[in-house]
Design an enzyme around this catalytic site. Structure first.
Site, PDB file in Angstrom:
ATOM      1  N   SER A 115     -57.372 -29.945  29.261  1.00 46.33           N
ATOM      2  CA  SER A 115     -56.685 -31.001  28.498  1.00 46.33           C
ATOM      3  C   SER A 115     -57.439 -31.273  27.199  1.00 46.33           C
ATOM      4  CB  SER A 115     -56.601 -32.296  29.318  1.00 46.33           C
ATOM      5  OG  SER A 115     -57.874 -32.917  29.390  1.00 46.33           O
ATOM      6  N   LYS A 174     -66.338 -35.897  30.415  1.00 47.42           N
ATOM      7  CA  LYS A 174     -66.331 -36.931  29.381  1.00 47.42           C
ATOM      8  C   LYS A 174     -67.754 -37.081  28.826  1.00 47.42           C
ATOM      9  CE  LYS A 174     -62.027 -38.077  30.463  1.00 47.42           C
ATOM     10  NZ  LYS A 174     -60.882 -37.746  29.576  1.00 47.42           N
TER      11      LYS A 174
END
Length: 254
Positions: A42, A105
């Site tokens: 993504s 992240k």
């Protein structure tokens, strides 16, 4: 002659099986204790990481939990030889709400920190993070717009209190999470955010990600070893000459 030939054949087969078993054991040790490959599915970390990047994650950086072991058997709790990530590290972790899912992240908040977004600007412990405007990002659409294609997006350089700098993308002014309440990071937990701020489901979404326990950390992203354009498939090797992003090979992740 036939007996001798059969013995040699059996011996050769046995040797091949042993070599394969040894290779599998070595691969298992490397994957469990040293490095594990991951791919980026993504755009939440654009432009630092792109869809189609394949990277190595160091398993030893923060010690080991049961999530470090293939299939994550609950053999023990907590971490062995554990150490905390630094602010700004890019980390792979198991999603607290679904520990079968891996997320990647950047570490923004450490235990005890207060994190908040105000008008798109990141605040850590009531102090705004230094931010400088950069030239626009031009590339594969990072905002999830209908139709995709090449887009131009506002880009910033953020510098955290410990001096770590990186780029963030800003798809929309006054985005959905550009103004938030204060997040108080609990002990033993970390606050994660994607660099693509308006297109990242991260710790700002308490019901979906929230604060990440130390036990859920898998490792630190270290190096991109392969990269292929968004929408392409790595197994289609005949398309590599124009589909592979050759300039991203062996790029250190920061």
């Amino acid at each position: 002659m036939s007996v001798t030939s059969g013995t040699k054949s059996e011996s050769g087969l046995g040797e091949t099986i042993r070599v394969v078993i040894h290779a599998l054991l070595i691969a298992l040790v490397i994957r469990t204790f040293l490095f594990q490959p991951f791919n980026i599915p993504s755009g939440s970390m654009k432009a630092t990481l792109l869809v189609g990047d394949y990277l190595f994650v160091s398993k030893y950086s923060y010690g080991y939990s049961h999530y470090s072991i293939p299939f994550s058997p609950p053999l023990f709790s907590g971490r062995i030889w554990g150490s905390d990530p630094n602010r700004g590290d890019i980390v792979v972790f198991r999603l607290p709400k679904d520990d079968s899912t891996d997320y990647i992240k950047r570490v923004i908040g450490l235990p005890g920190d207060r994190i908040q977004m105000k008008d798109g600007l990141l605040y850590i412990n009531d102090t705004p993070v230094e931010r400088q405007r950069m030239s626009e990002y031009v590339g594969e659409d990072p905002c999830g717009s209908e139709g995709g294609g090449i887009s131009r997006v506002k880009r910033w350089k953020e510098t955290l209190p410990n001096g770590v700098s990186y780029e963030t993308l800003d798809c929309a002014d006054n985005g959905y999470m550009d103004n938030t309440n204060v997040y108080n990071v609990p002990p033993g937990h970390f606050f994660m955010m994607g660099d693509n701020r308006d297109n990242s489901t991260d710790s700002r979404f308490l019901g979906q990600v929230g604060y990440v326990p130390s036990e859920n950390l898998i490792g630190r992203a270290q190096m991109i070893f392969f990269s292929i354009a968004e929408g392409e498939h790595a197994w289609m090797f005949w398309r590599w000459p124009w589909a592979v992003r050759w300039n991203r090979f062996f790029k250190i992740v920061r």
